[in-house]
Design an enzyme around this catalytic site. Structure first.
Site, PDB file in Angstrom:
ATOM      1  N   GLY A   1      -3.441   0.760   8.715  1.00 46.44           N
ATOM      2  CA  GLY A   1      -4.258   1.784   9.815  1.00 46.44           C
ATOM      3  C   GLY A   1      -4.004   3.139   8.976  1.00 46.44           C
TER       4      GLY A   1
ATOM      5  N   PRO B   1      -0.016  -2.408   6.541  1.00 48.49           N
ATOM      6  CA  PRO B   1      -0.262  -0.843   5.934  1.00 48.49           C
ATOM      7  C   PRO B   1      -0.592  -1.015   4.342  1.00 48.49           C
ATOM      8  CG  PRO B   1       2.286  -1.462   5.597  1.00 48.49           C
ATOM      9  CD  PRO B   1       1.763  -2.029   6.608  1.00 48.49           C
ATOM     10  N   GLY B   2      -1.454  -0.839   3.825  1.00 49.09           N
ATOM     11  CA  GLY B   2      -1.947   0.231   2.686  1.00 49.09           C
ATOM     12  C   GLY B   2      -1.799   1.643   2.243  1.00 49.09           C
ATOM     13  N   ARG B   3      -2.688   2.279   2.872  1.00 49.91           N
ATOM     14  CA  ARG B   3      -2.884   3.487   2.731  1.00 49.91           C
ATOM     15  C   ARG B   3      -1.544   4.507   2.935  1.00 49.91           C
ATOM     16  NH1 ARG B   3      -8.028   6.481   2.819  1.00 49.91           N
ATOM     17  NH2 ARG B   3      -8.226   4.902   4.299  1.00 49.91           N
TER      18      ARG B   3
ATOM     19  N   CYS C   1     -24.435   9.322 -13.352  1.00 53.11           N
ATOM     20  CA  CYS C   1     -25.130  10.006 -12.949  1.00 53.11           C
ATOM     21  C   CYS C   1     -26.207   9.302 -11.787  1.00 53.11           C
ATOM     22  CB  CYS C   1     -26.808   8.628 -14.188  1.00 53.11           C
ATOM     23  SG  CYS C   1     -26.367   9.505 -15.496  1.00 53.11           S
TER      24      CYS C   1
ATOM     25  N   TYR D   1      -7.169   2.676  -2.329  1.00 45.98           N
ATOM     26  CA  TYR D   1      -8.483   2.414  -2.829  1.00 45.98           C
ATOM     27  C   TYR D   1      -9.193   3.605  -3.911  1.00 45.98           C
ATOM     28  CZ  TYR D   1      -7.385   0.408   2.146  1.00 45.98           C
ATOM     29  OH  TYR D   1      -6.359  -0.305   3.196  1.00 45.98           O
TER      30      TYR D   1
HETATM   31  C1  PLP Z   1      -7.304  -6.736   7.757  1.00 46.26           C
HETATM   32  C2  PLP Z   1      -6.994  -4.900   6.930  1.00 46.26           C
HETATM   33  N1  PLP Z   1      -5.166  -5.002   7.001  1.00 46.26           N
HETATM   34  C3  PLP Z   1      -4.539  -3.799   7.189  1.00 46.26           C
HETATM   35  C4  PLP Z   1      -5.434  -2.717   5.825  1.00 46.26           C
HETATM   36  C5  PLP Z   1      -4.630  -1.688   5.630  1.00 46.26           C
HETATM   37  O1  PLP Z   1      -5.234  -0.842   5.884  1.00 46.26           O
HETATM   38  P1  PLP Z   1      -5.036   0.960   5.575  1.00 46.26           P
HETATM   39  O2  PLP Z   1      -4.538   1.099   3.857  1.00 46.26           O
HETATM   40  O3  PLP Z   1      -5.265   2.175   6.418  1.00 46.26           O
HETATM   41  O4  PLP Z   1      -2.959   1.045   6.445  1.00 46.26           O
HETATM   42  C6  PLP Z   1      -7.156  -3.017   5.760  1.00 46.26           C
HETATM   43  C7  PLP Z   1      -7.448  -2.225   5.294  1.00 46.26           C
HETATM   44  O5  PLP Z   1      -8.981  -1.712   5.527  1.00 46.26           O
HETATM   45  C8  PLP Z   1      -7.815  -4.403   6.628  1.00 46.26           C
HETATM   46  O6  PLP Z   1      -8.685  -4.600   6.280  1.00 46.26           O
END
Ligand code: PLP
Length: 411
Positions: free
Chosen positions: A237, A273-275, A341, A370
């Site tokens: 997050g 973490p992802g984003r 469209c 994403y």
């Molecule tokens: C369970 C879970 N973990 C981690 C993440 C990664 O979140 P972020 O990309 O905001 O760090 C998500 C994204 O929605 C998630 O659903």
């Protein structure tokens, strides 16, 4: 990405050079940026004795990009069996995989058990029962954490809030307390921890502080009831700086207020973490097909669309739009749209951008997370090329899809 002599650069390469080689639109990622972001996280979490960073594959899961994560000691947070397969394919160790998600199917659980993942993050009591039954049948043992919904507001967009009352994710403490005996009766899975993921693009440490304190209190209750809890997964997050109005996630506050309570807990800490890792490491390069003027407005029509990058249409996301080559610095107000469209197929509304012409290229900035992972074939558009930049080298890491591929399974 930065300007040098009016050229937008990614590492040592003027991005406009790439348009001669790759087919617009395409994604480009900076390897250095990914590694730098990983190092920021490691620096924050290395104050703990035991931590594990599980990169959330849903943000972006190209095999070459995963390989960079793996080479830098990062594990995986997945939400499908195919994401486990991707991670293994990129040479990742299944023992580094945390399997999250509200809807794990029987075949997905079977696969995860067969490769031996680190832990399941369970989102309902029935899911725990299902994993236990399958593990028994397969003569396997597994570890799991329960994802709880701490009901804390993460102060982010409502479509990416996941830890408040009414969200579909996790279970409540009441549900766990009402099922203690049942959870104790499961013989092939072992409850080792609690997990939370309260939302995405969070900027303040405070929701983590609140959520973690709530979870730590509940861990004490579970320990008193005889569970051997040694793990706390605090989710992902951490937000990035999309619009220049913030510095991204407040890791200073996190280090000052959150790290000490994690350290004191003596638990193994997981984070997903992802984003934060990939978000500002990628751009979408796109050519201007048309510029038209209607209703007193100037519209730029790009060759990229919501099929390539859906976040503006889905979440009203803000992404900077930068010409690859700056001209005389004159700025105009444009709305920037794609060819799909749908009225929502926009990248910006009434945005001040350096004057551009038909045939020029722009970069839509900070689309690493994403972006490509949420792309679709809507309007029968093809998934585009992905390119990795490493210093002065550019490397194709995904080919453009062919039309024959998108109809291949249709009868
Ligand atoms: C369970 C879970 N973990 C981690 C993440 C990664 O979140 P972020 O990309 O905001 O760090 C998500 C994204 O929605 C998630 O659903």
């Amino acid at each position: 990405m930065y300007y040098k002599n009016n050229f937008l650069m990614c590492e040592d390469i003027p991005i406009v050079e790439l348009t001669k080689k790759y087919d617009s639109p395409f994604y480009a990622y900076s390897k250095k940026s990914i590694v730098d972001k990983i190092n920021i996280l490691k620096n924050v979490f290395s104050k703990l004795d035991n931590y594990h960073i599980a990169y959330s594959l849903k943000a972006e899961s190209n095999l070459s990009l995963l390989k960079i994560m793996i080479e830098n000691g990062i594990g995986a947070d997945v939400v499908s069996a195919n994401e486990i397969r991707r991670f293994i394919n990129a040479s990742g160790d299944p023992k580094e995989v945390v399997f999250s998600g509200v809807g794990k199917r029987v075949d997905e659980i079977e696969y995860a058990l067969s490769v031996g993942i680190k832990q399941f993050n369970v989102e309902s009591i029935d899911e725990a029962k299902r994993i236990d039954e399958i593990a028994k049948r397969m003569d396997k043992k597994a570890k799991y954490a329960i994802r709880v919904n701490p009901n804390v507001d993460a102060f982010t967009h409502k479509k990416i809030t996941t830890g408040t009352k009414g969200d579909k994710f996790g279970v409540t403490f009441d549900t766990i307390l009402n099922n203690i005996d049942l959870l104790k009766s499961l013989t092939n899975i072992e409850l080792i921890g609690l997990d939370m993921h309260i939302g995405s693009q969070i900027l303040s440490y405070k929701p983590y502080y609140d959520g973690i304190n709530i979870l730590l209190g509940f861990i004490d209750i579970l320990k008193a009831k005889g569970f051997n809890i040694d793990t706390l997964d605090i989710g992902g997050g951490y937000g990035i700086n999309y619009d220049g109005t913030s510095n991204g996630f407040d890791f200073e506050g996190f280090t000052e207020h959150v790290i000490p309570i994690l350290k004191k807990s003596n638990l193994n800490i997981l984070t997903e973490p992802g984003r934060f890792i990939i978000g500002d490491s990628g751009v979408l390069v796109s050519k201007i097909e048309y510029i038209k003027e209607e209703w007193g407005k100037k519209y730029i029509i790009l060759d990229a669309s919501m099929s390539d990058y859906a976040r503006v249409a889905l979440y009203d996301a803000y992404n900077d739009i930068k010409p690859l080559v700056l001209n005389d610095g004159k700025k105009l107000i444009y709305s920037v749209a794609g060819p799909v469209c749908e009225s929502s197929d926009f990248f910006a509304h009434d945005r001040q951008i350096e004057e551009v012409n038909v045939g020029d290229y722009v970069a839509i900035d900070n689309v690493g997370a994403y972006g490509a992972s949420m792309a679709s074939n809507y309007n029968s558009l093809l998934l585009v090329e992905q390119v990795l930049i490493d210093g002065d080298k550019d490397i194709l890491i995904r080919k453009k899809q062919k039309f024959e591929e998108i109809i291949a399974n249709e009868l």
